[in-house]
Design an enzyme around this catalytic site. Structure first.
Site, mmCIF file in Angstrom:
data_model
loop_
_atom_site.group_PDB
_atom_site.id
_atom_site.type_symbol
_atom_site.label_atom_id
_atom_site.label_comp_id
_atom_site.label_asym_id
_atom_site.label_seq_id
_atom_site.Cartn_x
_atom_site.Cartn_y
_atom_site.Cartn_z
ATOM 1 N N GLU A 140 1.051 -1.431 -0.521
ATOM 2 C CA GLU A 140 0.145 0.075 -0.017
ATOM 3 C C GLU A 140 0.386 1.401 -0.105
ATOM 4 O OE1 GLU A 140 -3.060 0.954 -0.305
ATOM 5 O OE2 GLU A 140 -3.978 -1.199 0.006
ATOM 6 N N SER A 157 -26.489 -28.614 52.567
ATOM 7 C CA SER A 157 -25.460 -28.530 53.829
ATOM 8 C C SER A 157 -24.029 -27.875 53.569
ATOM 9 C CB SER A 157 -24.904 -30.058 54.179
ATOM 10 O OG SER A 157 -26.547 -31.016 54.246
#
Length: 789
Positions: free
Chosen positions: A88, A348
């Site tokens: 680019e 429990s």
């Protein structure tokens, strides 16, 4: 003449000075205007991306606009960086935001043709365009982009600009940004891309709507190979790399992203939206844990048990290593509910905290005998799971067998208010009501907790114990929640503060080693040390919640099973549903040692074998054991008494009617009548009290008669029958001598007589009452209670 020349010189100097000032002002104005140009800023929403502890992807969600747009990274991988610059903007590292040569050429061509025919866009200009998203591409817009690109270069270093481009460039379809593209197309992070893969991605932003994996494959391949050749010619890659890279296949289509912890992902979407979330999850353990649950679900589904959750945490740091919020997200029966953070009835599972607190307070020894007989509290009638009463049971056995009634007695002794403070201190935040709201049912599931906070509490205890045995100190910061968020380990400062002392924690965990394991784990004691784990189960009322939590020095494992809807199922218990998952998960971990005993806070004491309490002078069978320091001040054994017997040891006697030189003094283990009534059913070796010699009184003060129900000052709730009449209450008593006759009196009114089995029914009116029982030898017991309709 001199004056004229001098005047002209001065005039020219003033003109030049004015021009210079104007020029400086103009330049300043231009610079000011340039600095007023806004710096590029991106306002797009981002995906929420969840990473494992090693940086691999656990899962992600698209941004709110439907785009796969990962949050920007701080850097760009070198391979992609080289590819994108070569493709680019070859002069990216040298120009100030615009490439002058390319820019002038583009301006000339664009002006000549009256439209944009050449872009000359640098990467900096493309970042500007990506942030603005202007719909119309005109020469004027192009000029503005150039100015903004110059401003961008002035504000940020090149590395940041490139990172912004990589994060926001389009890569085809709804894939935006390098990291999202890398995962969608190649299934790996961008840092692991090859040269061929990096080049394949670098050419996509140039025309993302025309070419991307699955569309125009040949054109994409041609562009990629052309870029690779350019990299070869620039000597960025060598010929071997080039030859291998051009043979790499292109992805056919976007692949689904990893989805290893969806419940955790959605938790992050809620709490850490639009971010990279670095978690502590071990991806291998996460996958293995999910497989364990998947295997278990086949059997559970057959019983319409649809949901299971588990969490595995590291004790040292509190980091969560595996997070399965539910068995299957797509299950219509509540699969999307994260049961790790859902408050559920505890059953429990809180009993170990009470056991440790009682030890810490010196209220029990590890094996102190606790009552296990019928108990009634203002309409509340707890039962053991097996519906049996043992009369008296050691505290450690009560914990390991998870007996309910001894736990209720312990909580009554400790007080619910005080226990609530303990629960809050260990990090349980869901108990928001006061003690009166929960009452004694608190220890049996009367409140709710989350799996995450329970695992946090157990891991805090383990961490505190490890810390003490290693350094001999306490640190209050050892008590902290587990977390899935990665953070640096902070230095801990010993401040001497703790919730439980180390010896109480060690004794609690040691007791939990003896819990009966599931049938498939019956040979666990013969395993290597990797099988050693302290664990506790819990089952809520109505078989709605099954819990199992296991603790080792390195790890804590928590499992919950049930239905997110709250529907109970027969057989839905901690032992049958959650425990098998727990032990299979434990087999995935390496546990190479057990907790060290905190010897600095344990002291030798003489302990009565029968009662488990400190031995008195009357206790014949004594062991020297190491016990917590707090236990040294506990009460001595109250159950051994010296009896005066005849020479044949058949009758109780005393010197007033029996020769003193023939009296045999013998220590005798004597439980209260109510405890003895049930205890001797489980202990045939228990010796009943010898009777007194006929027609003689031994003068020994031994309780012969006791109430089982009602308890003293109890509020009795009397229901009404279906016909509206007041129901009956069943009074119950125990006598030490079998076959004894007991006479019952309520408020001075005779109720009746019982023999051997001492139960009496009546319908007392609302209000306060006095109940008296007397046996045929004149022994008497009294109870006061109130009746409420």
């Amino acid at each position: 003449m001199w004056n004229l020349t001098t005047g002209i010189f001065k005039k020219n100097s003033l003109v030049r000075l004015a021009l210079r000032n104007k020029l400086i002002s103009a330049i300043g104005l231009i610079v000011l205007l340039f600095l007023m140009v806004p710096v590029v800023h991106f306002n797009e929403p981002y995906s929420t991306v969840v990473l494992a502890r090693n940086g691999t992807l656990l899962g992600a969600r698209p941004a709110i606009d439907g785009q796969w747009r990962f949050p920007p990274s701080d850097s760009v991988p070198d391979k992609f960086k080289a590819c994108i610059i070569q493709f680019e903007d070859k002069y990216f590292n040298y120009h100030p935001g615009i490439n002058p040569g390319s820019a002038f050429r583009a301006i000339y061509l664009n002006l000549r043709y009256g439209k944009i025919v050449s872009g000359a866009s640098t990467l900096s200009m493309q970042v500007v365009r990506l942030s603005d998203k202007r719909k119309h591409r005109t020469i004027w817009v192009k000029m503005i982009e150039m100015i903004e690109a110059l401003r961008l270069e002035l504000a940020f270093p090149k590395s940041d600009i490139l990172a912004q481009y990589a994060a926001h460039a389009p890569f085809g379809g709804n894939v935006v940004g390098l990291e999202a593209a890398s995962w969608r197309y190649f299934g790996c992070p961008a840092s692991q891309l090859s040269w061929g893969e990096s080049a394949g991605l670098a050419v996509l932003p140039n025309s993302p709507s025309q070419i991307f994996p699955g569309k125009n494959e040949e054109k994409l391949k041609s562009k990629r190979n052309s870029l690779l050749k350019s990299l070869l010619q620039a000597e960025i890659i060598d010929s071997i790399t080039y030859s291998l890279s051009i043979t790499e296949p292109l992805p056919i289509k976007p692949e689904p992203l990893p989805d290893l912890a969806r419940h955790l992902l959605f938790r992050c979407v809620k709490n850490q939206k639009d971010k990279f979330v670095q978690t502590t999850i071990d991806p291998d353990l996460q996958v293995a844990a999910q497989r364990v649950i998947d295997r278990q679900m086949g059997q559970l589904k057959a019983n319409y048990i649809n949901n299971v959750a588990c969490v595995i945490a590291e004790v040292k740091t509190g980091n969560i290593l595996a997070y399965i919020g539910n068995a299957d997200w797509d299950d219509k029966n509540g699969g999307a509910v994260d049961m790790i953070v859902a408050p559920r009835s505890t059953g429990s599972i809180l009993k170990p905290f009470l056991f440790a607190a009682m030890l810490d307070a010196g209220k029990i020894m590890p094996n102190t005998l606790l009552p296990d007989l019928p108990i009634y509290f203002s309409g509340y009638t707890p039962q053991n799971f097996d519906l049996q009463f043992r009369g008296a049971v050691p505290a450690s056995v009560a914990l390991s067998k998870s007996l309910n009634i001894p736990a209720v007695y312990m909580l009554r002794e400790f007080s619910p208010a005080r226990f609530l403070d303990v629960l809050k201190a260990v990090g349980l935040t869901t108990f928001r009501k006061d003690a009166d709201y929960y009452g004694l049912s608190l220890i049996l599931g009367g409140g709710e907790a989350t799996l995450e906070e329970l695992v946090s509490a157990y891991s805090s205890m383990a961490r505190s114990l490890n810390h003490f045995t290693r350094n001999g100190t306490y640190c209050s910061s050892d008590y902290h929640p587990i977390s899935y968020l990665y953070s640096e380990d902070q230095t801990k400062i010993a401040d001497g503060k703790t919730v439980f002392h180390a010896e109480s924690i060690w004794q609690t965990f040691h007791t939990l080693l003896d819990v009966n394991r599931p049938e498939e784990e019956s040979g666990w004691k013969n395993m290597s040390s990797s099988g050693v784990i302290a664990w506790k189960t819990g089952t809520s009322f109505g078989f709605r919640d099954a819990w199992a939590i296991g603790v080792t020095p390195e790890y804590v494992i928590g499992v919950w099973g049930g239905n997110a809807s709250g529907e109970g199922r027969p057989g839905l218990t901690g032992g049958s549903v959650a425990a098998p998952v727990l032990f299979e998960l434990n087999s995935l971990l390496s546990n190479d040692h057990w907790f060290k005993m905190p010897l600095d806070e344990m002291y030798p004491a003489l302990i009565c074998r029968e009662s488990g309490q400190r031995a008195s002078s009357n206790c014949p069978n004594v062991d020297t054991l190491l016990v917590p320091q707090t236990c040294l001040s506990s009460l001595p054994c109250p159950y051994h008494r010296i009896l005066h017997l005849d020479v044949n040891r058949q009758f109780q006697v005393n010197a007033s009617f029996y020769p003193a030189d023939q009296i045999v003094n013998e220590s005798w283990f004597i439980l209260p009548p109510s405890m003895e009534f049930y205890y001797r059913r489980f202990h045939p070796e228990y010796r009943s009290l010898p009777p007194e010699m006929p027609n003689r009184k031994s003068l020994q003060d031994i309780q012969m008669l006791d109430f089982i129900y009602p308890d003293d000052r109890l509020m009795v709730f009397l229901p009404k029958d279906v016909d509206g009449k007041r129901g009956q209450v069943i009074f119950q008593a125990a006598h030490r001598r079998q076959g004894a006759t007991v006479y019952w009196h309520l408020d001075d009114h005779f109720l009746g007589t019982t023999y051997d089995i001492h139960q009496m029914a009546d319908s007392p009116a609302p209000g306060k009452h006095k109940l008296v029982i007397v046996d045929d030898a004149g022994n008497m017991a009294t109870r006061y209670f109130s009746v409420v309709e």
